[in-house]
Design a protein around this motif. Structure first.
Motif, PDB file in Angstrom:
ATOM      1  N   TYR A   1       1.057  10.712   5.787  1.00  0.00           N
ATOM      2  CA  TYR A   1       2.594  10.890   6.504  1.00  0.00           C
ATOM      3  C   TYR A   1       3.686  10.522   5.617  1.00  0.00           C
ATOM      4  O   TYR A   1       4.814  10.135   5.922  1.00  0.00           O
ATOM      5  N   ALA A   2       3.272  10.450   4.089  1.00  0.00           N
ATOM      6  CA  ALA A   2       4.161  10.113   3.159  1.00  0.00           C
ATOM      7  C   ALA A   2       5.632  11.036   3.082  1.00  0.00           C
ATOM      8  O   ALA A   2       6.640  10.469   2.673  1.00  0.00           O
ATOM      9  N   GLU A   3       5.321  12.199   3.622  1.00  0.00           N
ATOM     10  CA  GLU A   3       6.504  13.273   3.377  1.00  0.00           C
ATOM     11  C   GLU A   3       7.227  13.451   4.783  1.00  0.00           C
ATOM     12  O   GLU A   3       8.099  14.128   4.850  1.00  0.00           O
ATOM     13  N   GLU A   4       6.466  12.766   5.887  1.00  0.00           N
ATOM     14  CA  GLU A   4       7.259  12.753   7.319  1.00  0.00           C
ATOM     15  C   GLU A   4       8.406  12.153   7.128  1.00  0.00           C
ATOM     16  O   GLU A   4       8.603  10.938   6.757  1.00  0.00           O
TER      17      GLU A   4
ATOM     18  N   LEU B   1       0.855  -1.135  -0.015  1.00  0.00           N
ATOM     19  CA  LEU B   1       0.038  -0.156   0.150  1.00  0.00           C
ATOM     20  C   LEU B   1       0.864   1.331   0.185  1.00  0.00           C
ATOM     21  O   LEU B   1       0.727   2.137  -0.771  1.00  0.00           O
ATOM     22  N   TYR B   2       1.934   1.172   0.889  1.00  0.00           N
ATOM     23  CA  TYR B   2       2.693   2.512   1.036  1.00  0.00           C
ATOM     24  C   TYR B   2       3.751   2.364  -0.181  1.00  0.00           C
ATOM     25  O   TYR B   2       4.721   3.331  -0.241  1.00  0.00           O
ATOM     26  N   GLY B   3       3.664   1.329  -0.858  1.00  0.00           N
ATOM     27  CA  GLY B   3       4.960   1.330  -2.171  1.00  0.00           C
ATOM     28  C   GLY B   3       4.158   1.859  -3.447  1.00  0.00           C
ATOM     29  O   GLY B   3       4.823   1.961  -4.369  1.00  0.00           O
ATOM     30  N   MET B   4       2.849   2.360  -3.337  1.00  0.00           N
ATOM     31  CA  MET B   4       2.271   2.910  -4.543  1.00  0.00           C
ATOM     32  C   MET B   4       2.815   4.314  -4.882  1.00  0.00           C
ATOM     33  O   MET B   4       2.975   5.013  -4.033  1.00  0.00           O
ATOM     34  N   ASN B   5       3.041   4.396  -5.900  1.00  0.00           N
ATOM     35  CA  ASN B   5       3.364   5.699  -6.413  1.00  0.00           C
ATOM     36  C   ASN B   5       2.224   6.763  -6.821  1.00  0.00           C
ATOM     37  O   ASN B   5       1.943   7.167  -7.996  1.00  0.00           O
TER      38      ASN B   5
ATOM     39  N   TRP C   1       9.816  10.536   9.782  1.00  0.00           N
ATOM     40  CA  TRP C   1       9.716   9.441  10.740  1.00  0.00           C
ATOM     41  C   TRP C   1       8.706   8.336  10.246  1.00  0.00           C
ATOM     42  O   TRP C   1       8.449   7.331  10.747  1.00  0.00           O
ATOM     43  N   ALA C   2       8.220   8.525   9.148  1.00  0.00           N
ATOM     44  CA  ALA C   2       7.070   7.666   8.359  1.00  0.00           C
ATOM     45  C   ALA C   2       7.903   6.257   8.187  1.00  0.00           C
ATOM     46  O   ALA C   2       7.006   5.370   8.585  1.00  0.00           O
ATOM     47  N   PHE C   3       8.934   6.299   7.771  1.00  0.00           N
ATOM     48  CA  PHE C   3       9.673   4.722   7.441  1.00  0.00           C
ATOM     49  C   PHE C   3       9.844   3.991   8.649  1.00  0.00           C
ATOM     50  O   PHE C   3       9.388   2.924   9.022  1.00  0.00           O
ATOM     51  N   ASP C   4      10.164   4.726   9.897  1.00  0.00           N
ATOM     52  CA  ASP C   4      10.477   4.092  10.995  1.00  0.00           C
ATOM     53  C   ASP C   4       9.086   3.539  11.668  1.00  0.00           C
ATOM     54  O   ASP C   4       9.047   2.467  12.361  1.00  0.00           O
ATOM     55  N   ALA C   5       8.102   4.505  11.535  1.00  0.00           N
ATOM     56  CA  ALA C   5       6.951   4.117  12.296  1.00  0.00           C
ATOM     57  C   ALA C   5       5.965   2.728  11.186  1.00  0.00           C
ATOM     58  O   ALA C   5       5.704   2.032  12.103  1.00  0.00           O
ATOM     59  N   ILE C   6       6.302   2.778  10.058  1.00  0.00           N
ATOM     60  CA  ILE C   6       5.636   1.674   9.378  1.00  0.00           C
ATOM     61  C   ILE C   6       6.590   0.425   9.533  1.00  0.00           C
ATOM     62  O   ILE C   6       5.971  -0.776   9.902  1.00  0.00           O
TER      63      ILE C   6
END
Length: 318
Positions: A285-288, A275-279, A290-295
């Motif tokens: 939160y895609a621009e945050e 889902l978060y890999g969709m372009n 800390w989003a990667f660490d949260a996911i």
């Protein structure tokens, strides 16, 4: 034609003589053994031994099984014993055919039996004095020779039962199949051999003494015991094969379970990462930063929760 002959005096003294003319040597008891093909044996049995055609056919038949029949004033006996020569895989034992009457025994084999050497040694030692002694010696030697072979099959199954492990499944299955096949082949001959010896022990005739009949009965009893033992081995091998099959099925189930657990753990994680890999624009939160660490933290928490759930349900218990 190959073979040998013995003339045996009344006191048990034995002298080896040539096959040709052996029956006319005038001895109280003569044993002629032929180890040859059908054509030469038939000629000797017909022209020199003067046997009836049906007796010649029985002594030289290509396909045989243990049996005993009364023929004229004598008896025909077919037995199976172990040989060191190569045999067909379906025939684990070689045959010996004997025709016996008062003062005379003619035996015919296509393969040299191990028991023949033992009987010849008994004749040489003066232990055989009449046809009953000779047939009893053959029956005893054959059963004594087969006894350790049958016992070895049972011992192998004992070791197999004690060493039953998942990492030896394929090795043990091949061995169990071999033992089961051999037990079936041995039983195919031992059961009728017991019947043949029992029948011979009860045949009328003054050429069989009481002690000979007792020895034949003992050999028949031993053959019966071996027949029962190979039947038990066959049944044990079948049970062992089922146990190995069940063990293999359990092994496959356990591996399938691990694959299923792994799939259940990664299924929601694949959904989230996909889902978060969709372009596309608009992902929360895609621009945050800390989003990667949260996911990644959420994925780890979900995976841990699923694993804990399966542990509580005892899915990993062996």
């Amino acid at each position: 034609m190959s073979g040998f002959a013995w003339r045996i005096d009344a006191d048990g003294t034995a002298h080896e003589v040539g096959v040709k003319g052996a029956l006319q040597c005038g001895a109280p008891f003569v044993w002629v053994h032929l180890n040859t093909n059908a054509e030469h044996a038939q000629a000797w049995l017909r022209d020199e031994a003067k046997l009836a055609p049906y007796t010649v056919d029985a002594l030289t038949a290509a396909e045989t099984r243990p049996r005993c029949e009364k023929m004229a004033d004598g008896a025909f006996l077919n037995m199976r014993g172990r040989t060191e020569e190569e045999l067909d895989p379906s025939d684990v034992l070689a045959s010996i055919r004997l025709w016996a009457t008062k003062g005379r025994v003619v035996s015919v084999t296509r393969k040299h039996l191990v028991a023949t050497d033992k009987v010849a040694e008994a004749v040489r030692g003066g232990e055989v004095r009449d046809p009953g002694d000779l047939i009893s010696a053959f029956a005893t030697a054959i059963t004594e020779d087969l006894d350790p072979v049958v016992a070895e099959l049972g011992d192998w199954l004992d070791d197999c039962e004690q060493g039953l492990r998942a990492d030896r499944i394929f090795e043990l299955r091949r061995g169990v199949t071999r033992v089961r096949s051999e037990a079936i082949n041995y039983r195919r001959f031992l059961a009728p051999q017991r019947v043949a010896l029992e029948r011979l022990a009860t045949l009328p005739g003054d050429w069989l003494a009481d002690d000979d009949r007792a020895h034949l009965a003992a050999a028949a009893d031993r053959a019966a015991r071996m027949a029962e033992e190979v039947e038990a081995i066959r049944e044990r091998a079948a049970l062992m094969h089922e146990a190995l099959t069940d063990l293999r099925a359990e092994q496959l189930d356990q591996r399938s379970l691990m694959i299923a657990v792994a799939a259940m753990v990664f299924l929601p994680l694949t959904f989230i990462t996909g889902l978060y890999g969709m372009n596309v624009k608009g992902l929360p939160y895609a621009e945050e930063p800390w989003a990667f660490d949260a996911i990644m933290g959420a994925c780890a928490a979900i995976a841990a929760g699923i694993v804990i759930y399966f542990l509580r349900r005892h899915w990993f218990r062996g």
